[in-house]
Motif scaffolding. Structure first.
Motif, PDB file in Angstrom:
ATOM      1  N   ASN A  41      -4.013 -15.228 -57.913  1.00  0.00           N
ATOM      2  CA  ASN A  41      -4.618 -14.585 -56.748  1.00  0.00           C
ATOM      3  C   ASN A  41      -6.131 -14.777 -56.685  1.00  0.00           C
ATOM      4  N   LEU A  42      -6.784 -14.928 -57.843  1.00  0.00           N
ATOM      5  CA  LEU A  42      -8.201 -15.289 -57.829  1.00  0.00           C
ATOM      6  C   LEU A  42      -8.356 -16.702 -57.271  1.00  0.00           C
ATOM      7  N   ALA A  43      -7.473 -17.610 -57.678  1.00  0.00           N
ATOM      8  CA  ALA A  43      -7.512 -18.975 -57.148  1.00  0.00           C
ATOM      9  C   ALA A  43      -7.309 -18.975 -55.639  1.00  0.00           C
ATOM     10  N   ALA A  44      -6.351 -18.168 -55.161  1.00  0.00           N
ATOM     11  CA  ALA A  44      -6.083 -18.104 -53.723  1.00  0.00           C
ATOM     12  C   ALA A  44      -7.259 -17.524 -52.956  1.00  0.00           C
ATOM     13  N   ALA A  45      -7.884 -16.483 -53.508  1.00  0.00           N
ATOM     14  CA  ALA A  45      -9.021 -15.852 -52.831  1.00  0.00           C
ATOM     15  C   ALA A  45     -10.221 -16.791 -52.794  1.00  0.00           C
ATOM     16  N   PHE A 254      -9.073  -8.579 -54.906  1.00  0.00           N
ATOM     17  CA  PHE A 254      -9.175  -9.977 -55.311  1.00  0.00           C
ATOM     18  C   PHE A 254     -10.253 -10.701 -54.505  1.00  0.00           C
ATOM     19  N   LYS A 255     -10.378 -10.366 -53.236  1.00  0.00           N
ATOM     20  CA  LYS A 255     -11.441 -10.984 -52.428  1.00  0.00           C
ATOM     21  C   LYS A 255     -12.817 -10.584 -52.961  1.00  0.00           C
ATOM     22  N   LYS A 256     -12.942  -9.342 -53.386  1.00  0.00           N
ATOM     23  CA  LYS A 256     -14.212  -8.877 -53.955  1.00  0.00           C
ATOM     24  C   LYS A 256     -14.486  -9.587 -55.284  1.00  0.00           C
ATOM     25  N   LEU A 257     -13.436  -9.732 -56.107  1.00  0.00           N
ATOM     26  CA  LEU A 257     -13.594 -10.437 -57.385  1.00  0.00           C
ATOM     27  C   LEU A 257     -13.980 -11.890 -57.148  1.00  0.00           C
ATOM     28  N   ALA A 258     -13.359 -12.536 -56.157  1.00  0.00           N
ATOM     29  CA  ALA A 258     -13.679 -13.935 -55.857  1.00  0.00           C
ATOM     30  C   ALA A 258     -15.123 -14.069 -55.396  1.00  0.00           C
ATOM     31  N   SER A 259     -15.587 -13.112 -54.607  1.00  0.00           N
ATOM     32  CA  SER A 259     -16.972 -13.149 -54.142  1.00  0.00           C
ATOM     33  C   SER A 259     -17.939 -13.068 -55.315  1.00  0.00           C
ATOM     34  N   ARG A 260     -17.601 -12.250 -56.302  1.00  0.00           N
ATOM     35  CA  ARG A 260     -18.443 -12.143 -57.493  1.00  0.00           C
ATOM     36  C   ARG A 260     -18.369 -13.414 -58.331  1.00  0.00           C
ATOM     37  N   ALA A 261     -17.163 -13.939 -58.514  1.00  0.00           N
ATOM     38  CA  ALA A 261     -16.985 -15.142 -59.335  1.00  0.00           C
ATOM     39  C   ALA A 261     -17.714 -16.335 -58.731  1.00  0.00           C
ATOM     40  N   ASP A 262     -17.806 -16.363 -57.418  1.00  0.00           N
ATOM     41  CA  ASP A 262     -18.490 -17.460 -56.749  1.00  0.00           C
ATOM     42  C   ASP A 262     -19.979 -17.498 -57.093  1.00  0.00           C
ATOM     43  N   LYS A 263     -20.497 -16.387 -57.580  1.00  0.00           N
ATOM     44  CA  LYS A 263     -21.924 -16.310 -57.931  1.00  0.00           C
ATOM     45  C   LYS A 263     -22.171 -16.490 -59.429  1.00  0.00           C
ATOM     46  N   TRP A 264     -21.103 -16.588 -60.220  1.00  0.00           N
ATOM     47  CA  TRP A 264     -21.302 -16.811 -61.646  1.00  0.00           C
ATOM     48  C   TRP A 264     -21.938 -18.184 -61.838  1.00  0.00           C
ATOM     49  N   PRO A 265     -22.987 -18.276 -62.630  1.00  0.00           N
ATOM     50  CA  PRO A 265     -23.735 -19.537 -62.717  1.00  0.00           C
ATOM     51  C   PRO A 265     -22.983 -20.630 -63.465  1.00  0.00           C
ATOM     52  N   VAL A 266     -23.266 -21.858 -63.060  1.00  0.00           N
ATOM     53  CA  VAL A 266     -22.820 -23.027 -63.816  1.00  0.00           C
ATOM     54  C   VAL A 266     -23.950 -23.384 -64.775  1.00  0.00           C
ATOM     55  N   PRO A 267     -23.672 -23.575 -66.057  1.00  0.00           N
ATOM     56  CA  PRO A 267     -24.750 -23.889 -67.010  1.00  0.00           C
ATOM     57  C   PRO A 267     -25.589 -25.078 -66.569  1.00  0.00           C
ATOM     58  N   ALA A 268     -26.872 -25.023 -66.900  1.00  0.00           N
ATOM     59  CA  ALA A 268     -27.785 -26.100 -66.513  1.00  0.00           C
ATOM     60  C   ALA A 268     -27.510 -27.376 -67.294  1.00  0.00           C
ATOM     61  N   GLY A 269     -26.860 -27.260 -68.439  1.00  0.00           N
ATOM     62  CA  GLY A 269     -26.576 -28.434 -69.256  1.00  0.00           C
ATOM     63  C   GLY A 269     -25.499 -28.127 -70.274  1.00  0.00           C
ATOM     64  N   PRO A 270     -25.061 -29.119 -71.034  1.00  0.00           N
ATOM     65  CA  PRO A 270     -24.016 -28.910 -72.040  1.00  0.00           C
ATOM     66  C   PRO A 270     -24.444 -27.893 -73.092  1.00  0.00           C
ATOM     67  N   ARG A 271     -23.463 -27.179 -73.637  1.00  0.00           N
ATOM     68  CA  ARG A 271     -23.746 -26.163 -74.660  1.00  0.00           C
ATOM     69  C   ARG A 271     -23.603 -26.716 -76.071  1.00  0.00           C
ATOM     70  N   GLY A 272     -23.193 -27.975 -76.178  1.00  0.00           N
ATOM     71  CA  GLY A 272     -23.105 -28.597 -77.496  1.00  0.00           C
ATOM     72  C   GLY A 272     -21.764 -28.439 -78.172  1.00  0.00           C
ATOM     73  N   ASN A 273     -20.737 -28.021 -77.435  1.00  0.00           N
ATOM     74  CA  ASN A 273     -19.405 -27.940 -78.028  1.00  0.00           C
ATOM     75  C   ASN A 273     -18.388 -28.508 -77.037  1.00  0.00           C
TER      76      ASN A 273
END
Length: 293
Positions: A41-45, A254-273
């Protein structure tokens, strides 16, 4: 006299480069807390909000995402690991607007994959030709190697909690192993099947109190999914709640959770693992601009 124009020099066309992918592992330790319900449902939202989403069924030997949605995939990860199909060739279109990488059901060889095989699977996602913005990994239950490997390789670990002593105990064990042995220090927590407003945050505070006392981790409460009769009806109909009953309490959550997840940052670079799509996180040189007069 013609005004100067800025032109991107040849060989630096950004539009031709795949962008970074936000990767979310949905896990929880205990079976029955609703990981697949949350994942689907997160994927669908997220898909309904315009994101291009792929959902990986990470329960490799006991697939259930396809069953959850009433699908019968012709090919699965078993065919990929045998070299018979590529990941792109086994992708299945879900009725809710996203795509699924189906696992196999009853495949003992998938369930007992070693660390090297898991590494190869994670790296294989770099070859996906399909454009996507978000990869969601629905992990298996427990703290098996696949759960730990997929969680470590994801940028965000979303822990599902229920108001059940075993859920709290198993989630704590999972966070402990991931933090102490696999370098995962930040976790996002969603509570599922809460009975009244605010109960989810209260449950999170109980969990946070224990982890703060014994573990060096950071926990973020990202929402609660309420107990909802419409959810049970959607599961019986093998449909996503956000599509089947969009006005229901759980669909709104789920729509509220998706809205929040959409703002979770993508790392600026690899984490080394070990990471999904690590090559897309490598910083590329900015295109040089030339003034054309």
């Amino acid at each position: 006299m013609r005004s100067p124009e800025l032109t991107v020099l040849e060989g630096s066309r950004i539009g031709d480069l795949p962008g970074p992918v936000r990767v979310i592992a949905v896990t929880g330790g205990k079976g029955g807390v609703g990981k697949t319900t949350i994942s689907v449902n997160l994927a669908a939202a997220l898909a309904a909000s315009g994101q291009r989403v792929v959902l990986l069924d990470g329960d490799l030997g006991l697939a259930n995402v396809d069953v959850f949605l009433g699908l019968s995939p012709r090919y699965t990860l078993a065919h990929v690991l045998r070299g018979e199909r590529t990941l792109d060739e086994i992708l299945v279109e879900a009725p809710c607007g996203f795509r699924i990488v189906p696992a196999a059901s009853g495949a003992a060889d998938l369930a007992t994959m070693d660390a090297r095989a898991h590494l190869g699977l994670v790296q294989a996602f770099s070859s996906l030709a399909t454009h996507l913005d978000v990869l969601i990994v629905d992990t298996a239950a427990g703290i098996a190697h696949s759960v730990l490997q997929f969680s470590q390789a994801s940028q965000h670990v979303l822990v599902v909690l229920c108001d059940d002593p075993a859920s709290l105990t198993d989630a704590y064990a999972l966070v402990k192993v991931l933090s102490r042995n696999h370098g995962v220090q930040r976790f996002r927590v969603v509570t599922n099947m809460t009975r009244e407003p605010g109960a989810g945050e209260a449950l999170f505070r109980r969990f946070e109190k224990v982890t703060n006392r014994f573990l060096d981790v950071s926990l973020d409460f990202v929402g609660e999914i309420p107990h909802d009769d419409y959810m049970r009806r959607a599961v019986q109909e093998q449909r996503c709640i956000v599509e089947a009953y969009p006005g229901s309490p759980s669909a709104r959550a789920f729509k509220k959770l998706a809205s929040r997840a959409d703002k979770w940052p993508v790392p600026a670079g690899p984490r080394g693992n070990l990471e999904f799509f690590v090559e897309r996180l490598v910083r590329r040189p900015q295109p040089r601009l030339e003034v054309v007069s």
